[in-house]
Design a protein around this motif. Sequence first.
Motif, PDB file in Angstrom:
ATOM      1  N   VAL A  20       0.840  -1.220   0.452  1.00  0.00           N
ATOM      2  CA  VAL A  20       0.481   0.056  -0.038  1.00  0.00           C
ATOM      3  C   VAL A  20       1.169   1.166   0.085  1.00  0.00           C
ATOM      4  O   VAL A  20       1.755   1.692   0.778  1.00  0.00           O
ATOM      5  N   GLY A  21       0.409   1.946  -0.757  1.00  0.00           N
ATOM      6  CA  GLY A  21       1.409   3.136  -1.174  1.00  0.00           C
ATOM      7  C   GLY A  21       1.344   3.702  -2.361  1.00  0.00           C
ATOM      8  O   GLY A  21       0.679   2.996  -3.276  1.00  0.00           O
ATOM      9  N   GLY A  51       4.523   8.565   0.565  1.00  0.00           N
ATOM     10  CA  GLY A  51       4.759   9.986  -0.275  1.00  0.00           C
ATOM     11  C   GLY A  51       3.198   9.451  -0.724  1.00  0.00           C
ATOM     12  O   GLY A  51       2.411  11.028  -0.938  1.00  0.00           O
ATOM     13  N   ASP A  61       9.034   2.901   2.298  1.00  0.00           N
ATOM     14  CA  ASP A  61       9.612   2.694   3.886  1.00  0.00           C
ATOM     15  C   ASP A  61       8.517   2.689   4.494  1.00  0.00           C
ATOM     16  O   ASP A  61       8.566   2.127   5.711  1.00  0.00           O
ATOM     17  N   GLY A  62       7.623   3.166   4.363  1.00  0.00           N
ATOM     18  CA  GLY A  62       6.619   3.169   5.396  1.00  0.00           C
ATOM     19  C   GLY A  62       5.741   1.963   5.213  1.00  0.00           C
ATOM     20  O   GLY A  62       5.681   1.438   6.622  1.00  0.00           O
TER      21      GLY A  62
HETATM   22  C1  LIG Z   1      -3.919  -0.149   7.565  1.00  0.00           C
HETATM   23  C2  LIG Z   1      -3.975   1.452   6.961  1.00  0.00           C
HETATM   24  N1  LIG Z   1      -3.400   2.194   7.452  1.00  0.00           N
HETATM   25  C3  LIG Z   1      -2.135   3.148   7.080  1.00  0.00           C
HETATM   26  C4  LIG Z   1      -2.687   3.459   5.880  1.00  0.00           C
HETATM   27  C5  LIG Z   1      -2.761   4.630   5.289  1.00  0.00           C
HETATM   28  N2  LIG Z   1      -1.313   4.751   4.084  1.00  0.00           N
HETATM   29  C6  LIG Z   1      -2.006   4.208   2.431  1.00  0.00           C
HETATM   30  S1  LIG Z   1      -0.558   4.470   2.142  1.00  0.00           S
HETATM   31  C7  LIG Z   1       0.645   4.835   3.427  1.00  0.00           C
HETATM   32  C8  LIG Z   1       1.997   4.903   3.548  1.00  0.00           C
HETATM   33  C9  LIG Z   1       2.955   5.063   2.179  1.00  0.00           C
HETATM   34  O1  LIG Z   1       4.468   5.441   2.151  1.00  0.00           O
HETATM   35  P1  LIG Z   1       5.310   4.059   1.833  1.00  0.00           P
HETATM   36  O2  LIG Z   1       5.275   3.247   1.836  1.00  0.00           O
HETATM   37  O3  LIG Z   1       6.859   5.542   2.199  1.00  0.00           O
HETATM   38  O4  LIG Z   1       5.014   4.770   0.605  1.00  0.00           O
HETATM   39  P2  LIG Z   1       4.865   5.502  -0.775  1.00  0.00           P
HETATM   40  O5  LIG Z   1       4.022   6.018  -1.004  1.00  0.00           O
HETATM   41  O6  LIG Z   1       5.941   6.810  -0.061  1.00  0.00           O
HETATM   42  O7  LIG Z   1       5.780   5.321  -2.050  1.00  0.00           O
HETATM   43  C10 LIG Z   1      -0.861   4.955   4.488  1.00  0.00           C
HETATM   44  C11 LIG Z   1       0.208   5.274   6.160  1.00  0.00           C
HETATM   45  C12 LIG Z   1      -3.519   2.310   5.108  1.00  0.00           C
HETATM   46  N3  LIG Z   1      -3.522   2.053   3.229  1.00  0.00           N
HETATM   47  N4  LIG Z   1      -3.723   1.223   5.914  1.00  0.00           N
END
Ligand SMILES: Cc1ncc(C[n+]2csc(CCOP(=O)(O)OP(=O)(O)O)c2C)c(N)n1
Lengths: 250, 67
Positions: A50-51, A126, A94-95
Amino acid sequence: MQKVFGRPKGLTEVAFSFCPGCTHGIIMRLVGEVLEELEIIEDTIGVSPVGCAGFCQDFFSCDFVGAAHGRAQAVGTGIKRALPDRIVFTYQGDGDIAAIGTQHAIHTAARGEKITSIMVNNAIYGMTGGQMAPTTLEGMKTSTSPYGRDLVINGYPLDLPKTIATLDGVKYVASVSVDSPKNILQAKKAIKKAFQVQQAGLGFALVSVLSTCPTNWGLSPVDSLKWLRENMMPVYEMGELKVAEEVKNL
Amino acid sequence: MARVKVLSEYCKSCRLCVEICPKGVLQIGDKTNAKGYYTAIVVDEEKCNGCTLCGIVCPDVAIEVYK
Ligand SMILES: Cc1ncc(C[n+]2csc(CCOP(=O)(O)OP(=O)(O)O)c2C)c(N)n1
Ligand code: SF4
């Protein structure tokens, strides 16, 4: 005339959904090139996070399964144990891998699961609007640390690959960057090796790639590469952080 | 002899190719693609030596190089 550069077979024709200049796209292309060069497109099952990379099943031409936030490695573990002849990889921000998924990052590595993980570290969340992540640098301003990350309140940046490299089940860990052509080629070598470790059935392999997020950093794509080079590369330990004996012979 | 081709529908106008090309072969043009981005164009094809640096840094796989 012959084509000497173009879209690798490991990618579909679908245009990436990333913001202009976001280096997620370079990293995905490198994985696509490796899938093609190792001739494993048909045998590979990816797990999407997810991200911002959450749509990656549309971009890679191998099979894909989507996981809940931070759970890609747990899903990957299940797939690999059920179908041990397949190549299984996760592609995670990274999140995803170093915040909500930290338990899986550590235990997948400690168990020595025979999968490959690609971590894309842009030092923030992001997709959700640039919030502070465990990987956010000291003093770095984000939407949830408007005065800069304060080590006393928020703790220190987590260098996940460095941590993972200390675990026994792990055969290969590299921390690379895509800020310049030279580093992009090095990143590709590391990604290729991480897949070869799995092909040889050796154990867990992780490649962390430092990446830009021009949109949430508030910088142009060109300035973002410079910012990454000057600010992130000195903080995160770079290079091959763990190369097990049996990997040296690959 | 080399030739660089921009696949304009993939281009998002990020300028990374423009900045990296040591010969100044690429520029951002004045026409937009379907997504509304002013896309990179080849302004000095003669000078391209097929080094592929532009393709290597392109985050959208919008460049093909022929040699
Ligand atoms: C269980 C849950 N918690 C929180 C979220 C909200 N959420 C969606 S993407 C994300 C973080 C993404 O960050 P990263 O993994 O660093 O990827 P990037 O988008 O920077 O490539 C979060 C906290 C979610 N979708 N599901
Ligand atoms: S928000 Fe950041 S990480 Fe996500 S696509 Fe845009 S630039 Fe890339």
